[in-house]
Write a protein that holds these residues in place. Structure first.
Motif, mmCIF file in Angstrom:
data_model
loop_
_atom_site.group_PDB
_atom_site.id
_atom_site.type_symbol
_atom_site.label_atom_id
_atom_site.label_comp_id
_atom_site.label_asym_id
_atom_site.label_seq_id
_atom_site.Cartn_x
_atom_site.Cartn_y
_atom_site.Cartn_z
ATOM 1 N N LEU A 167 0.829 -1.204 0.000
ATOM 2 C CA LEU A 167 0.000 0.000 0.000
ATOM 3 C C LEU A 167 0.865 1.256 0.000
ATOM 4 N N CYS A 168 1.966 1.233 0.721
ATOM 5 C CA CYS A 168 2.898 2.370 0.671
ATOM 6 C C CYS A 168 3.349 2.625 -0.758
ATOM 7 N N PHE A 169 3.711 1.564 -1.463
ATOM 8 C CA PHE A 169 4.179 1.737 -2.837
ATOM 9 C C PHE A 169 3.058 2.202 -3.760
ATOM 10 N N MET A 170 1.826 1.829 -3.471
ATOM 11 C CA MET A 170 0.726 2.331 -4.287
ATOM 12 C C MET A 170 0.613 3.843 -4.189
ATOM 13 N N THR A 171 0.940 4.405 -3.015
ATOM 14 C CA THR A 171 0.844 5.861 -2.862
ATOM 15 C C THR A 171 1.862 6.601 -3.722
ATOM 16 N N LEU A 172 2.868 5.894 -4.229
ATOM 17 C CA LEU A 172 3.849 6.566 -5.076
ATOM 18 C C LEU A 172 3.230 7.082 -6.367
ATOM 19 N N ALA A 173 2.201 6.402 -6.865
ATOM 20 C CA ALA A 173 1.535 6.908 -8.066
ATOM 21 C C ALA A 173 0.963 8.292 -7.813
ATOM 22 N N LEU A 174 0.463 8.518 -6.603
ATOM 23 C CA LEU A 174 -0.046 9.831 -6.234
ATOM 24 C C LEU A 174 1.095 10.835 -6.104
ATOM 25 N N ARG A 175 2.147 10.445 -5.411
ATOM 26 C CA ARG A 175 3.274 11.365 -5.221
ATOM 27 C C ARG A 175 3.959 11.708 -6.534
ATOM 28 N N HIS A 176 4.125 10.709 -7.389
ATOM 29 C CA HIS A 176 4.832 10.940 -8.646
ATOM 30 C C HIS A 176 4.070 11.850 -9.605
ATOM 31 N N SER A 177 2.784 12.055 -9.362
ATOM 32 C CA SER A 177 2.031 12.988 -10.204
ATOM 33 C C SER A 177 2.531 14.413 -10.040
ATOM 34 N N ARG A 178 3.109 14.707 -8.867
ATOM 35 C CA ARG A 178 3.584 16.050 -8.518
ATOM 36 C C ARG A 178 2.446 17.073 -8.544
ATOM 37 N N GLU A 179 1.233 16.601 -8.343
ATOM 38 C CA GLU A 179 0.070 17.476 -8.263
ATOM 39 C C GLU A 179 -0.373 17.568 -6.807
ATOM 40 N N LEU A 180 -0.646 18.765 -6.335
ATOM 41 C CA LEU A 180 -0.931 18.978 -4.923
ATOM 42 C C LEU A 180 -2.104 18.133 -4.415
ATOM 43 N N PRO A 181 -3.248 18.090 -5.104
ATOM 44 C CA PRO A 181 -4.353 17.265 -4.581
ATOM 45 C C PRO A 181 -3.985 15.785 -4.465
ATOM 46 N N GLU A 182 -3.185 15.306 -5.414
ATOM 47 C CA GLU A 182 -2.807 13.895 -5.392
ATOM 48 C C GLU A 182 -1.857 13.612 -4.228
ATOM 49 N N VAL A 183 -0.887 14.494 -4.030
ATOM 50 C CA VAL A 183 0.076 14.282 -2.947
ATOM 51 C C VAL A 183 -0.616 14.426 -1.595
ATOM 52 N N ARG A 184 -1.592 15.293 -1.517
ATOM 53 C CA ARG A 184 -2.384 15.381 -0.287
ATOM 54 C C ARG A 184 -3.145 14.086 -0.025
ATOM 55 N N ARG A 185 -3.651 13.486 -1.078
ATOM 56 C CA ARG A 185 -4.357 12.225 -0.879
ATOM 57 C C ARG A 185 -3.393 11.134 -0.428
ATOM 58 N N ALA A 186 -2.190 11.143 -0.962
ATOM 59 C CA ALA A 186 -1.174 10.200 -0.500
ATOM 60 C C ALA A 186 -0.904 10.384 0.983
ATOM 61 N N GLU A 187 -0.876 11.637 1.435
ATOM 62 C CA GLU A 187 -0.660 11.913 2.858
ATOM 63 C C GLU A 187 -1.796 11.357 3.709
ATOM 64 N N VAL A 188 -3.025 11.444 3.203
ATOM 65 C CA VAL A 188 -4.165 10.874 3.919
ATOM 66 C C VAL A 188 -3.980 9.367 4.088
ATOM 67 N N VAL A 189 -3.586 8.704 3.019
ATOM 68 C CA VAL A 189 -3.396 7.254 3.078
ATOM 69 C C VAL A 189 -2.271 6.890 4.035
ATOM 70 N N LEU A 190 -1.153 7.600 3.944
ATOM 71 C CA LEU A 190 -0.019 7.287 4.802
ATOM 72 C C LEU A 190 -0.309 7.624 6.265
ATOM 73 N N SER A 191 -1.084 8.676 6.497
ATOM 74 C CA SER A 191 -1.517 8.969 7.860
ATOM 75 C C SER A 191 -2.419 7.860 8.384
ATOM 76 N N SER A 192 -3.231 7.309 7.500
ATOM 77 C CA SER A 192 -4.079 6.176 7.859
ATOM 78 C C SER A 192 -3.233 5.000 8.311
ATOM 79 N N LEU A 193 -2.205 4.716 7.543
ATOM 80 C CA LEU A 193 -1.329 3.600 7.883
ATOM 81 C C LEU A 193 -0.571 3.865 9.184
ATOM 82 N N ALA A 194 -0.151 5.114 9.383
ATOM 83 C CA ALA A 194 0.575 5.460 10.606
ATOM 84 C C ALA A 194 -0.305 5.275 11.835
#
Length: 237
Positions: free
Chosen positions: A178-205
């Motif tokens: 799941l961590c690696f799946m969030t890379l698709a969001l981060r690699h977009s370099r788009e703010l809404p996508e990277v924010r969504r990645a943060e939501v997912v990673l905060s969920s995991l944390a």
């Protein structure tokens, strides 16, 4: 053209290609997450495609899985149909695993391409990432809808713990996957996508506090998020 309107022979061919690709994707996950006893352990070769110490390993990985990108390329335009609506044949586990493969393996190829080939590779990385991003959003939207009883994705009723737990359960995934799946969001370099990645990673944390793989991914994502937010602030002032 949607998949249901293709001739039967075309659908059969595409189905065979997809089946072959998914088998290779499963093998890729076995190689990329090699420790069955500790599936969430951080691997030293992750993000080391261009490090001399891992050159032999990445040559083997790219020799084994690079050709599968040709299969992926041949059906890239049909994947949205396969993941959505009445034609959907990709389940959530397959979508997560395919998203990780499409985002990661093209980047692994940087270890083996020549300078002359690198420009074309970077263009292909953009296309593969776009498809991985679509699959990633679909996985997350499905998890959020399952939690909130079918309400709109992004519902505030979705708690941090339940989002991570829902994705892991629906996808049959490990935390590292799941961590690696969030890379698709981060690699977009788009703010809404990277924010969504943060939501997912905060969920995991919240679900797995202190797990090194989560902390590492969250730290890197937050660095990108901060940079994008700073740039957005500058543009608005």
């Amino acid at each position: 053209m949607r998949a249901m309107s293709r001739p039967d022979s075309g659908r059969a061919l595409e189905g065979a290609v997809l089946a072959d690709l998914l088998l290779i994707v499963d093998d890729f996950h076995g190689a990329w997450f090699p420790d069955a006893q500790a599936p969430d352990a951080v691997q030293r070769f992750w993000f080391a495609a261009q490090y001399p110490r891992e050159k032999k390993l990445f040559k083997r990985l790219c020799g084994r899985f690079g050709p599968a990108l040709e299969l992926a390329r041949s059906i890239l335009t049909m994947i949205p149909d396969l993941a959505h609506g009445g034609n959907a044949v990709l389940g959530i586990p397959e979508q997560l695993r395919l998203a990780v493969f499409l985002d990661q393996q093209p980047r692994n190829m940087r270890a083996v391409v020549t300078k002359e080939e690198s420009e074309q590779l970077e263009k292909e990385i953009v296309e593969f990432t776009r498809c991985a991003l679509l699959l990633t959003h679909n996985v997350l939207n499905t998890a959020e809808a399952a939690i909130s009883g079918g309400s709109a994705a992004g519902s505030s009723a979705v708690s941090a713990e339940s989002l991570a737990g829902a994705v892991l359960t629906l996808a049959g995934a490990t935390v590292a996957q799941l961590c690696f799946m969030t890379l698709a969001l981060r690699h977009s370099r788009e703010l809404p996508e990277v924010r969504r990645a943060e939501v997912v990673l905060s969920s995991l944390a919240a679900l797995r506090p202190g797990l090194p793989v989560v902390e590492a991914f969250r730290r890197e994502n937050r660095a990108v998020l901060q940079r994008l937010e700073d740039e957005a602030y500058v543009r608005e002032t």
